[in-house]
Design an enzyme around this catalytic site. Sequence first.
Site, short mmCIF file in Angstrom:
data_model
loop_
_atom_site.label_atom_id
_atom_site.label_comp_id
_atom_site.label_asym_id
_atom_site.label_seq_id
_atom_site.Cartn_x
_atom_site.Cartn_y
_atom_site.Cartn_z
N HIS A 197 -3.70 -5.11 0.56
CA HIS A 197 -3.12 -5.57 1.83
C HIS A 197 -3.18 -7.10 1.93
CE1 HIS A 197 -2.62 -1.70 3.94
NE2 HIS A 197 -3.64 -1.31 3.19
N CYS A 257 0.83 -1.20 0.00
CA CYS A 257 0.00 0.00 0.00
C CYS A 257 0.87 1.26 0.00
CB CYS A 257 -1.00 -0.05 1.15
SG CYS A 257 -2.52 0.86 0.76
N GLU A 265 -1.64 -9.01 3.76
CA GLU A 265 -1.50 -9.53 5.13
C GLU A 265 -2.84 -9.92 5.75
OE1 GLU A 265 -1.07 -6.41 4.19
OE2 GLU A 265 -1.58 -4.93 5.73
N1 GLN Z 1 -2.10 6.73 2.52
C1 GLN Z 1 -2.21 5.92 1.35
C2 GLN Z 1 -3.57 6.05 0.69
O1 GLN Z 1 -4.50 6.48 1.30
C3 GLN Z 1 -1.90 4.47 1.65
C4 GLN Z 1 -2.90 3.83 2.54
C5 GLN Z 1 -2.41 2.56 3.15
O2 GLN Z 1 -1.21 2.30 3.12
N2 GLN Z 1 -3.29 1.77 3.72
O3 GLN Z 1 -3.71 5.69 -0.45
#
Ligand code: GLN
Length: 554
Positions: A518, A380, A520
């Site tokens: 994600h 992310c 994970e």
């Molecule tokens: N801040 C980034 C976004 O909003 C990444 C978010 C995250 O890593 N969950 O896209």
Amino acid sequence: MTPLIFVTGGVVSSLGKGIAAASLAAILEARGLKVTMMKLDPYINVDPGTMSPFQHGEVYVTDDGAETDLDLGHYERFVRTRLSRKNSVTTGRIYENVIRKERRGDYLGATVQVIPHITDEIRRCIDEATEGFDVALVEIGGTVGDIESLPFLEAIRQVRTERGPEKALFMHLTLVPYISAAGELKTKPTQHSVKELRSIGIQPDVLLCRSEQAVPDSERRKIAQFTNVSERAVISVPDVDVLYSIPMGLHAQGLDDIVVNQFKLADKAGPVDLSMWEDAVDATLNPLDAVTIAVVGKYVDHQDAYKSVGEALKHGGLRQRTKVTLKWLEAQELEGSDMAALADVDGILVPGGFGDRGFEGKVLTSQYAREHKVPYFGICYGMQAAVVDYARHVLGLEGANSTENDRQSPDPVIGLITEWRTASGDVEKRDDKSDLGGTMRLGLQEQRLKPGTLARELYGKDVVEERHRHRYEFNNRYRTQLEDAGLVIAGKSMDDTLVEVVELPRSAHPWFLACQAHPEFLSTPRAGHPLFIGFIRAARERKAAGQPLAEAHA
Ligand code: GLN
């Protein structure tokens, strides 16, 4: 009516109530029962999505995009049932529902009150989440005695009174502290906690006694006498080195039989098979290899903020009998440093995050991993940092950034879709007052992987599903430029519009992969996750080859 196990906590919080509940659920599942779990949280936030990970730990995301308590992560790691929004209910959600009904006129002129309207809504939510299962565990957040958990306790008291012990069981988890000055275990806090519960009409059927060492039989007997709980239902839950050994400890004391007998489930419940958990413990205790992974984040003093990432890395190791030691590094502290903190690790992971603090450190980390050929796994924000590094240092777009951190960036390689999609090609100004709750791309989405890429090889299929939680995206206006400069776009959304995975070609780097979703959240100790397994394998290979591997690939 699904039989319900209500799990409450006493004395202090953070005793691992969620893990104990999930462990019991795992045993019941291992006896062939269809099990689900839910969490009732007493705070007023409608969901934990807007809460600081400092305070509340990780925000765990379910398939349907609910932003939930990290305990749901434990639940999904221990049981096979996939959870949803229904399985995480807060006071805020309950009140939101009740107030909506009140405004609609559903209460037909009645005075709307905690009892019965709030408690009825709690009960409705419990029934909705647990319907159709052989047994369900319902964990109440907080500890008995908190003002805010009273409506939940009242609701579960009503359930037991109406449905009886065959359909509702109370399990209470307390602390049995060891007082070293006296050289004794103290049962008094447990006695008091049960007294408190009984004063609101709840007599526990089972006590889980958390302590450093096993609680001896003499003390269990004493607790049983004082609390009116049968002695065999006073269960000792000592600290353990390996989380996944808890199901065995509970089963050895007959906890699952207590549940099966009280709910008269003997016909449905088969013999227990805990071999999966035994294997996980064995692989943890007797590793054949070991690696150190740096996790470069923003809340490293509060590792609960990265709970699922830490677990997924360990699962990745478990699958190859490899002990994974995590080296937590504060991204901000790497800024302006010589990056020596990364010199002794076998792999580097940059997890998700929000806001500008530490983002430059993450970009530097990605650059370091890329240039030094250290296995890199970006998740992310960790992927967005990798794209920014590539744009700045390979493409030479010095001002490249995410608009999350620099709205004036001449090269917003990461931005809000609304920004990079404007027809004129200009970056639209972000609305500063945009709502922080509920504007994200959330939940399970499909993506298509490109043949021949590392991602495609690791997943072993063309189309995969992962859970998302982010606002910003890879800016398509830079796709061609970045690809021409060597960045591989290994995964895209099914409609081709959003970049999901980027990597470096294997000719250029041994293992460099970053994804927008994600992974994970979908890793379990049963199977691990293909990306985490691949990452740990790459870290092992680097370690086995010694540091010169980096140079060998150069
Ligand atoms: N801040 C980034 C976004 O909003 C990444 C978010 C995250 O890593 N969950 O896209």
